[in-house]
Structure formats: C-alpha cells, structure tokens
Design a protein around this motif. Structure first.
Motif, PDB file in Angstrom:
ATOM      1  N   TRP A 136      -8.727 -11.234  11.560  1.00 59.31           N
ATOM      2  CA  TRP A 136      -8.506 -10.955  12.981  1.00 59.31           C
ATOM      3  C   TRP A 136      -7.051 -11.186  13.382  1.00 59.31           C
ATOM      4  O   TRP A 136      -6.403 -10.301  13.954  1.00 59.31           O
ATOM      5  N   ASP A 137      -6.532 -12.384  13.076  1.00 60.43           N
ATOM      6  CA  ASP A 137      -5.184 -12.744  13.537  1.00 60.43           C
ATOM      7  C   ASP A 137      -4.086 -11.897  12.892  1.00 60.43           C
ATOM      8  O   ASP A 137      -3.109 -11.549  13.556  1.00 60.43           O
ATOM      9  N   ARG A 138      -4.222 -11.595  11.631  1.00 59.62           N
ATOM     10  CA  ARG A 138      -3.168 -10.860  10.914  1.00 59.62           C
ATOM     11  C   ARG A 138      -3.343  -9.345  11.006  1.00 59.62           C
ATOM     12  O   ARG A 138      -2.395  -8.617  11.296  1.00 59.62           O
ATOM     13  N   TYR A 139      -4.563  -8.882  10.730  1.00 60.00           N
ATOM     14  CA  TYR A 139      -4.795  -7.442  10.639  1.00 60.00           C
ATOM     15  C   TYR A 139      -5.374  -6.818  11.906  1.00 60.00           C
ATOM     16  O   TYR A 139      -5.328  -5.598  12.063  1.00 60.00           O
ATOM     17  N   GLY A 140      -5.967  -7.632  12.764  1.00 58.30           N
ATOM     18  CA  GLY A 140      -6.562  -7.101  13.990  1.00 58.30           C
ATOM     19  C   GLY A 140      -7.943  -6.513  13.809  1.00 58.30           C
ATOM     20  O   GLY A 140      -8.451  -5.804  14.683  1.00 58.30           O
ATOM     21  N   LEU A 141      -8.588  -6.789  12.657  1.00 56.02           N
ATOM     22  CA  LEU A 141      -9.929  -6.276  12.392  1.00 56.02           C
ATOM     23  C   LEU A 141     -10.985  -7.248  12.926  1.00 56.02           C
ATOM     24  O   LEU A 141     -10.799  -8.465  12.880  1.00 56.02           O
ATOM     25  N   THR A 142     -12.089  -6.713  13.418  1.00 53.44           N
ATOM     26  CA  THR A 142     -13.137  -7.531  14.017  1.00 53.44           C
ATOM     27  C   THR A 142     -14.446  -7.404  13.238  1.00 53.44           C
ATOM     28  O   THR A 142     -14.605  -6.498  12.408  1.00 53.44           O
ATOM     29  N   THR A 143     -15.388  -8.289  13.528  1.00 48.23           N
ATOM     30  CA  THR A 143     -16.698  -8.250  12.877  1.00 48.23           C
ATOM     31  C   THR A 143     -17.494  -7.027  13.318  1.00 48.23           C
ATOM     32  O   THR A 143     -18.469  -6.656  12.661  1.00 48.23           O
ATOM     33  N   ASP A 144     -17.121  -6.398  14.423  1.00 43.08           N
ATOM     34  CA  ASP A 144     -17.772  -5.152  14.838  1.00 43.08           C
ATOM     35  C   ASP A 144     -17.375  -3.991  13.928  1.00 43.08           C
ATOM     36  O   ASP A 144     -18.097  -3.006  13.816  1.00 43.08           O
ATOM     37  N   GLN A 145     -16.213  -4.115  13.291  1.00 43.43           N
ATOM     38  CA  GLN A 145     -15.707  -3.051  12.421  1.00 43.43           C
ATOM     39  C   GLN A 145     -16.034  -3.278  10.946  1.00 43.43           C
ATOM     40  O   GLN A 145     -16.224  -2.322  10.204  1.00 43.43           O
ATOM     41  N   VAL A 146     -16.067  -4.540  10.533  1.00 43.46           N
ATOM     42  CA  VAL A 146     -16.077  -4.873   9.105  1.00 43.46           C
ATOM     43  C   VAL A 146     -17.428  -5.408   8.645  1.00 43.46           C
ATOM     44  O   VAL A 146     -17.979  -6.332   9.240  1.00 43.46           O
ATOM     45  N   LEU A 161      -5.517  -0.658  10.500  1.00 44.55           N
ATOM     46  CA  LEU A 161      -4.636  -0.968   9.376  1.00 44.55           C
ATOM     47  C   LEU A 161      -3.311  -0.195   9.476  1.00 44.55           C
ATOM     48  O   LEU A 161      -2.256  -0.719   9.101  1.00 44.55           O
ATOM     49  N   GLU A 162      -3.356   1.019   9.979  1.00 46.28           N
ATOM     50  CA  GLU A 162      -2.120   1.787  10.177  1.00 46.28           C
ATOM     51  C   GLU A 162      -1.213   1.113  11.206  1.00 46.28           C
ATOM     52  O   GLU A 162       0.010   1.080  11.036  1.00 46.28           O
ATOM     53  N   LYS A 163      -1.812   0.573  12.259  1.00 51.14           N
ATOM     54  CA  LYS A 163      -1.014  -0.146  13.262  1.00 51.14           C
ATOM     55  C   LYS A 163      -0.395  -1.395  12.652  1.00 51.14           C
ATOM     56  O   LYS A 163       0.770  -1.736  12.927  1.00 51.14           O
ATOM     57  N   TYR A 164      -1.167  -2.099  11.808  1.00 53.94           N
ATOM     58  CA  TYR A 164      -0.625  -3.271  11.131  1.00 53.94           C
ATOM     59  C   TYR A 164       0.582  -2.890  10.290  1.00 53.94           C
ATOM     60  O   TYR A 164       1.602  -3.579  10.287  1.00 53.94           O
ATOM     61  N   ARG A 165       0.474  -1.789   9.546  1.00 52.16           N
ATOM     62  CA  ARG A 165       1.582  -1.332   8.708  1.00 52.16           C
ATOM     63  C   ARG A 165       2.822  -1.017   9.559  1.00 52.16           C
ATOM     64  O   ARG A 165       3.934  -1.395   9.199  1.00 52.16           O
ATOM     65  N   THR A 178       8.328  -2.779  11.222  1.00 49.98           N
ATOM     66  CA  THR A 178       9.291  -3.187  12.250  1.00 49.98           C
ATOM     67  C   THR A 178       9.799  -4.595  11.995  1.00 49.98           C
ATOM     68  O   THR A 178      11.007  -4.868  12.052  1.00 49.98           O
ATOM     69  N   ALA A 179       8.868  -5.500  11.660  1.00 51.62           N
ATOM     70  CA  ALA A 179       9.244  -6.895  11.405  1.00 51.62           C
ATOM     71  C   ALA A 179      10.095  -7.027  10.153  1.00 51.62           C
ATOM     72  O   ALA A 179      11.085  -7.769  10.134  1.00 51.62           O
ATOM     73  N   MET A 180       9.728  -6.294   9.092  1.00 56.78           N
ATOM     74  CA  MET A 180      10.456  -6.389   7.829  1.00 56.78           C
ATOM     75  C   MET A 180      11.845  -5.757   7.914  1.00 56.78           C
ATOM     76  O   MET A 180      12.778  -6.182   7.233  1.00 56.78           O
ATOM     77  N   PHE A 200      -8.628   0.449   1.725  1.00 58.42           N
ATOM     78  CA  PHE A 200      -7.799  -0.463   0.944  1.00 58.42           C
ATOM     79  C   PHE A 200      -6.377  -0.442   1.501  1.00 58.42           C
ATOM     80  O   PHE A 200      -5.806   0.633   1.701  1.00 58.42           O
ATOM     81  N   LEU A 201      -5.843  -1.623   1.759  1.00 55.17           N
ATOM     82  CA  LEU A 201      -4.462  -1.775   2.210  1.00 55.17           C
ATOM     83  C   LEU A 201      -3.696  -2.428   1.070  1.00 55.17           C
ATOM     84  O   LEU A 201      -3.994  -3.551   0.680  1.00 55.17           O
ATOM     85  N   VAL A 202      -2.704  -1.719   0.521  1.00 55.81           N
ATOM     86  CA  VAL A 202      -2.051  -2.201  -0.692  1.00 55.81           C
ATOM     87  C   VAL A 202      -0.533  -2.102  -0.591  1.00 55.81           C
ATOM     88  O   VAL A 202       0.026  -1.031  -0.373  1.00 55.81           O
ATOM     89  N   ALA A 203       0.133  -3.238  -0.751  1.00 57.73           N
ATOM     90  CA  ALA A 203       1.586  -3.310  -0.930  1.00 57.73           C
ATOM     91  C   ALA A 203       1.811  -4.407  -1.956  1.00 57.73           C
ATOM     92  O   ALA A 203       1.959  -5.577  -1.609  1.00 57.73           O
ATOM     93  N   VAL A 204       1.787  -4.020  -3.229  1.00 59.28           N
ATOM     94  CA  VAL A 204       1.852  -5.008  -4.301  1.00 59.28           C
ATOM     95  C   VAL A 204       3.271  -5.172  -4.814  1.00 59.28           C
ATOM     96  O   VAL A 204       4.091  -4.267  -4.749  1.00 59.28           O
ATOM     97  N   ASN A 205       3.547  -6.352  -5.349  1.00 55.06           N
ATOM     98  CA  ASN A 205       4.888  -6.715  -5.802  1.00 55.06           C
ATOM     99  C   ASN A 205       4.871  -6.914  -7.308  1.00 55.06           C
ATOM    100  O   ASN A 205       4.216  -7.823  -7.812  1.00 55.06           O
ATOM    101  N   SER A 206       5.587  -6.050  -8.028  1.00 52.28           N
ATOM    102  CA  SER A 206       5.611  -6.151  -9.482  1.00 52.28           C
ATOM    103  C   SER A 206       6.803  -6.957  -9.979  1.00 52.28           C
ATOM    104  O   SER A 206       7.002  -7.091 -11.183  1.00 52.28           O
ATOM    105  N   LEU A 207       7.621  -7.507  -9.070  1.00 50.17           N
ATOM    106  CA  LEU A 207       8.861  -8.177  -9.443  1.00 50.17           C
ATOM    107  C   LEU A 207       8.796  -9.673  -9.194  1.00 50.17           C
ATOM    108  O   LEU A 207       8.068 -10.143  -8.316  1.00 50.17           O
ATOM    109  N   GLU A 208       9.568 -10.416  -9.974  1.00 46.17           N
ATOM    110  CA  GLU A 208       9.736 -11.841  -9.698  1.00 46.17           C
ATOM    111  C   GLU A 208      10.561 -11.997  -8.425  1.00 46.17           C
ATOM    112  O   GLU A 208      11.276 -11.072  -8.008  1.00 46.17           O
TER     113      GLU A 208
END
Length: 202
Positions: free
Chosen positions: A89-99, A133-137, A142-144, A169-177
């Motif tokens: 909820w706090d990070r992604y804005g998703l609720t129990t009505d949706q998920v 999820l698109e709004k979160y992205r 903007t923040a990044m 699926f929301l994916v932004a994976v980091n392959s680097l150290e």
C-alpha cells in the motif's frame, strides 16, 4: 450360472457408462472459464484468471521471483526488503480490493530503483493494478532523475510492467555490484526476465 455372469457384465457396463458421462461433464465445466479457488501462500483470496493465461500448476508467484533472482547479482535487488501488506500500500499504492496474492522484493537503499514484484489481481482488477504500477513507475522515474545516483533513473525508465491474464509483474532488476562502472544491459536483462515469466504460463 450364465444368468449371474450376464448380470455382472451388464452392471459393469452400466457403471463404466455413468463414469464416462460424469467425466465428460467435469471436463465441460472445467473448460467453461468458471472460477475455481485454491489455497495461496499469503492466505489472500486466489482465483483462476478469466481473461487470459493461466499459471502452470507447478509454478507460484514466489517460484517465479526466485528464478528471476537466481539470474542476477545480489538477487537482482540491492539491499532487498520483502514486500508486505504495508509496503504494497505505502510504496506501490495497491489495495486489498485489487490484489488477491503477491510476492516480491524492493531495494531499501536510497537512490536505488530495484523492484521485483509479482501480483495476482482479483477478478476484474488487472487493468486497475497495471495502472497503479504504471503510476508508481512514473513517480519513481521523477524521484530517481533528481537523485543523480548511478543508473537509477535509467533503470526506473527501463522498468517492465508485464501482464499475463490476471497477473502483473513489476521488474527493475540490478545485475551489477554497487560500485560497478559497467553500463547495465537493460535489453538483455528485460528479455531474460520476460522469458522466465512466459515459461511459467500456459
């Protein structure tokens, strides 16, 4: 003796016929798109998707996330934190009505846009989940952009939102150290993740 044998044969034929009839009825109902319930790891409601691909029986949201993590340094997430109801909820804005169900990780480090989240939407909610999820992205981009840390903005910009049936699926994976000066290979990373997800559905 012959009458008794004939009666037994007739009974067996009748049982076989009724069994086959019931099996055909069960097959018809299972292919009609009706919802069916099963248990879920988080204890939240779970239903088979009505509008698209179905998760394979031997796959779960957790197994998909773990398979993706196995392909990347630090599991694809720098300083990972597990997604909980509060984070959902706090990070992604998703609720129990949706998920209906979810599993995933996110980076707890400031300035890192790593995210690896799998969501099963409740019936009729997949479009709402995708928009959230698109709004979160967009907000993360903007923040990044303001943070100026490494490739944080680029990773947020290249974040994938993949939907299959009632799953997102929301994916932004980091392959680097963390101290790597190598340019991330977003295209190859995204392709690998997409392949893992696609192989989990029928």
């Amino acid at each position: 003796m012959m009458k008794r044998y004939a009666a037994l044969l007739l009974t067996a034929a009748l049982v076989t016929s009724l069994t086959a009839c019931n099996w055909d009825k069960n097959m018809d109902s299972s292919s009609s798109g009706e919802l069916s319930s099963s248990s879920s790891g988080s204890g939240m409601e779970r239903s088979m998707p009505m509008n698209g691909d179905q998760l394979l029986e031997n796959r779960s949201l957790q197994s998909i996330i773990e398979d993706i993590q196995a392909e990347f340094e630090t599991g694809g997430i720098y300083q990972p934190g597990q997604v909980t109801d509060t984070v959902l909820w706090d990070r992604y804005g998703l609720t129990t009505d949706q998920v209906a169900d979810y599993y995933g990780y996110y980076s707890t480090a400031d300035g890192y846009s790593d995210n690896l989240l799998a969501v099963e939407a409740k019936p009729g909610q997949i479009d709402s989940v995708k928009k959230t999820l698109e709004k979160y992205r967009e907000d993360l981009m903007t923040a990044m952009e303001k943070s100026g840390i490494g490739y944080a903005y680029d990773r947020a910009k290249n974040m994938q939102i993949i939907t299959r049936g009632n799953y997102a699926f929301l994916v932004a994976v980091n392959s680097l150290e963390a101290d790597s000066t190598t340019v991330p290979l977003f295209d190859s990373e995204n392709k690998l993740v997409t392949e893992i997800i696609n192989k989990s559905f029928a």
